[in-house]
Design a protein around this motif. Structure first.
Motif, PDB file in Angstrom:
ATOM      1  N   ALA A  39       0.815  -1.215   0.000  1.00  0.00           N
ATOM      2  CA  ALA A  39       0.000   0.000   0.000  1.00  0.00           C
ATOM      3  C   ALA A  39       0.847   1.264   0.000  1.00  0.00           C
ATOM      4  O   ALA A  39       0.404   2.314  -0.460  1.00  0.00           O
ATOM      5  CB  ALA A  39      -0.923  -0.003   1.211  1.00  0.00           C
ATOM      6  N   GLU A  40       2.063   1.167   0.500  1.00  0.00           N
ATOM      7  CA  GLU A  40       2.929   2.341   0.585  1.00  0.00           C
ATOM      8  C   GLU A  40       3.778   2.552  -0.667  1.00  0.00           C
ATOM      9  O   GLU A  40       4.632   3.423  -0.691  1.00  0.00           O
ATOM     10  CB  GLU A  40       3.810   2.234   1.832  1.00  0.00           C
ATOM     11  CG  GLU A  40       2.999   2.371   3.107  1.00  0.00           C
ATOM     12  CD  GLU A  40       3.801   2.199   4.378  1.00  0.00           C
ATOM     13  OE1 GLU A  40       4.877   1.545   4.323  1.00  0.00           O
ATOM     14  OE2 GLU A  40       3.348   2.683   5.425  1.00  0.00           O
ATOM     15  N   LYS A  41       3.513   1.779  -1.707  1.00  0.00           N
ATOM     16  CA  LYS A  41       4.190   1.982  -2.991  1.00  0.00           C
ATOM     17  C   LYS A  41       3.342   2.931  -3.833  1.00  0.00           C
ATOM     18  O   LYS A  41       2.118   2.804  -3.882  1.00  0.00           O
ATOM     19  CB  LYS A  41       4.370   0.651  -3.728  1.00  0.00           C
ATOM     20  CG  LYS A  41       5.322  -0.282  -3.014  1.00  0.00           C
ATOM     21  CD  LYS A  41       5.542  -1.551  -3.789  1.00  0.00           C
ATOM     22  CE  LYS A  41       6.510  -2.450  -3.017  1.00  0.00           C
ATOM     23  NZ  LYS A  41       6.926  -3.601  -3.799  1.00  0.00           N
ATOM     24  N   ASP A  57     -13.421 -10.053  12.104  1.00  0.00           N
ATOM     25  CA  ASP A  57     -14.012  -9.187  13.117  1.00  0.00           C
ATOM     26  C   ASP A  57     -13.592  -7.746  12.876  1.00  0.00           C
ATOM     27  O   ASP A  57     -12.986  -7.419  11.858  1.00  0.00           O
ATOM     28  CB  ASP A  57     -13.670  -9.673  14.536  1.00  0.00           C
ATOM     29  CG  ASP A  57     -12.194  -9.566  14.868  1.00  0.00           C
ATOM     30  OD1 ASP A  57     -11.430  -8.917  14.123  1.00  0.00           O
ATOM     31  OD2 ASP A  57     -11.794 -10.130  15.913  1.00  0.00           O
ATOM     32  N   SER A  58     -13.907  -6.877  13.825  1.00  0.00           N
ATOM     33  CA  SER A  58     -13.628  -5.448  13.657  1.00  0.00           C
ATOM     34  C   SER A  58     -12.143  -5.150  13.542  1.00  0.00           C
ATOM     35  O   SER A  58     -11.747  -4.158  12.928  1.00  0.00           O
ATOM     36  CB  SER A  58     -14.234  -4.654  14.809  1.00  0.00           C
ATOM     37  OG  SER A  58     -13.678  -5.073  16.039  1.00  0.00           O
ATOM     38  N   THR A  59     -11.301  -6.014  14.079  1.00  0.00           N
ATOM     39  CA  THR A  59      -9.854  -5.821  13.945  1.00  0.00           C
ATOM     40  C   THR A  59      -9.452  -5.908  12.479  1.00  0.00           C
ATOM     41  O   THR A  59      -8.616  -5.142  12.006  1.00  0.00           O
ATOM     42  CB  THR A  59      -9.086  -6.879  14.767  1.00  0.00           C
ATOM     43  OG1 THR A  59      -9.669  -6.992  16.046  1.00  0.00           O
ATOM     44  CG2 THR A  59      -7.634  -6.518  14.900  1.00  0.00           C
ATOM     45  N   PHE A  64      -8.053  -3.071   7.042  1.00  0.00           N
ATOM     46  CA  PHE A  64      -8.393  -2.615   5.700  1.00  0.00           C
ATOM     47  C   PHE A  64      -8.554  -1.095   5.639  1.00  0.00           C
ATOM     48  O   PHE A  64      -8.219  -0.474   4.633  1.00  0.00           O
ATOM     49  CB  PHE A  64      -9.627  -3.342   5.169  1.00  0.00           C
ATOM     50  CG  PHE A  64      -9.319  -4.754   4.764  1.00  0.00           C
ATOM     51  CD1 PHE A  64      -8.491  -5.024   3.685  1.00  0.00           C
ATOM     52  CD2 PHE A  64      -9.831  -5.822   5.480  1.00  0.00           C
ATOM     53  CE1 PHE A  64      -8.176  -6.319   3.327  1.00  0.00           C
ATOM     54  CE2 PHE A  64      -9.527  -7.125   5.125  1.00  0.00           C
ATOM     55  CZ  PHE A  64      -8.698  -7.375   4.042  1.00  0.00           C
ATOM     56  N   ILE A  65      -9.011  -0.471   6.717  1.00  0.00           N
ATOM     57  CA  ILE A  65      -9.081   0.992   6.767  1.00  0.00           C
ATOM     58  C   ILE A  65      -7.671   1.584   6.720  1.00  0.00           C
ATOM     59  O   ILE A  65      -7.410   2.540   5.991  1.00  0.00           O
ATOM     60  CB  ILE A  65      -9.844   1.465   8.023  1.00  0.00           C
ATOM     61  CG1 ILE A  65     -11.320   1.087   7.896  1.00  0.00           C
ATOM     62  CG2 ILE A  65      -9.684   2.972   8.228  1.00  0.00           C
ATOM     63  CD1 ILE A  65     -12.112   1.247   9.177  1.00  0.00           C
ATOM     64  N   SER A  66      -6.750   1.009   7.480  1.00  0.00           N
ATOM     65  CA  SER A  66      -5.359   1.479   7.464  1.00  0.00           C
ATOM     66  C   SER A  66      -4.738   1.328   6.091  1.00  0.00           C
ATOM     67  O   SER A  66      -4.031   2.227   5.609  1.00  0.00           O
ATOM     68  CB  SER A  66      -4.513   0.693   8.472  1.00  0.00           C
ATOM     69  OG  SER A  66      -4.952   0.938   9.781  1.00  0.00           O
ATOM     70  N   LYS A  69      -6.191   3.969   3.699  1.00  0.00           N
ATOM     71  CA  LYS A  69      -5.578   5.283   3.934  1.00  0.00           C
ATOM     72  C   LYS A  69      -4.194   5.357   3.296  1.00  0.00           C
ATOM     73  O   LYS A  69      -3.840   6.349   2.662  1.00  0.00           O
ATOM     74  CB  LYS A  69      -5.477   5.569   5.432  1.00  0.00           C
ATOM     75  CG  LYS A  69      -6.794   5.902   6.076  1.00  0.00           C
ATOM     76  CD  LYS A  69      -6.618   6.172   7.565  1.00  0.00           C
ATOM     77  CE  LYS A  69      -7.939   6.439   8.231  1.00  0.00           C
ATOM     78  NZ  LYS A  69      -7.808   6.632   9.687  1.00  0.00           N
ATOM     79  N   ALA A  70      -3.412   4.306   3.454  1.00  0.00           N
ATOM     80  CA  ALA A  70      -2.060   4.285   2.873  1.00  0.00           C
ATOM     81  C   ALA A  70      -2.109   4.320   1.350  1.00  0.00           C
ATOM     82  O   ALA A  70      -1.311   5.019   0.715  1.00  0.00           O
ATOM     83  CB  ALA A  70      -1.294   3.054   3.356  1.00  0.00           C
ATOM     84  N   THR A  71      -3.050   3.599   0.753  1.00  0.00           N
ATOM     85  CA  THR A  71      -3.140   3.603  -0.713  1.00  0.00           C
ATOM     86  C   THR A  71      -3.529   4.991  -1.213  1.00  0.00           C
ATOM     87  O   THR A  71      -3.007   5.449  -2.232  1.00  0.00           O
ATOM     88  CB  THR A  71      -4.136   2.555  -1.260  1.00  0.00           C
ATOM     89  OG1 THR A  71      -5.442   2.797  -0.740  1.00  0.00           O
ATOM     90  CG2 THR A  71      -3.695   1.144  -0.943  1.00  0.00           C
ATOM     91  N   LYS A  72      -4.420   5.665  -0.508  1.00  0.00           N
ATOM     92  CA  LYS A  72      -4.833   7.013  -0.920  1.00  0.00           C
ATOM     93  C   LYS A  72      -3.657   7.978  -0.844  1.00  0.00           C
ATOM     94  O   LYS A  72      -3.495   8.840  -1.710  1.00  0.00           O
ATOM     95  CB  LYS A  72      -5.993   7.524  -0.052  1.00  0.00           C
ATOM     96  CG  LYS A  72      -7.264   6.722  -0.188  1.00  0.00           C
ATOM     97  CD  LYS A  72      -7.799   6.735  -1.600  1.00  0.00           C
ATOM     98  CE  LYS A  72      -9.063   5.920  -1.714  1.00  0.00           C
ATOM     99  NZ  LYS A  72      -9.423   5.622  -3.097  1.00  0.00           N
TER     100      LYS A  72
END
Length: 110
Positions: A39-41, A57-59, A64-66, A69-72
């Motif tokens: 994601a950081e590429k 679960d929520s973890t 996937f949220i993290s 954010k990194a892909t954006k």
């Protein structure tokens, strides 16, 4: 249960990630450690196949949220494919299906 992660580079900066098992508090750090470098590429394209993930679960949602954010931040794309109904429902209930690209069709057109 464990989580198996297989990463294939299709072509330059295009990755297919195949997951199998459960995504929970125990396995989420392993998943984040595997996905974050992709994601950081800059200008990467990441497709995550969740067909063989039978529990999350929520973890897992947090991972996937993290990653999103990194892909954006790096002008990259994240797409989730082949979600089982119970996993897809988790994204729908939380509203994350409106911010993360989810393709519910099975890879290969099935």
């Amino acid at each position: 249960m464990n989580l198996d992660i297989k990463i294939e580079e299709e072509k330059d900066l295009t990755y297919e990630v195949f997951l199998a098992g459960e995504i929970d508090a125990y396995t989420a750090p392993k998943l984040k450690d595997a996905l974050m470098p992709l994601a950081e590429k800059d200008n990467a394209s990441i497709t995550v196949d969740l067909n063989r993930v039978n529990y999350m679960d929520s973890t897992g949602l947090g991972v996937f949220i993290s990653i999103l954010k990194a892909t954006k931040e790096h002008n990259s794309d994240l797409k989730l494919v082949s979600l089982q109904d119970r996993v897809k429902r988790l994204f729908e209930i939380t509203g994350l299906d409106s911010i993360i690209l989810i393709d519910s069709t099975v890879q290969g057109g099935n």
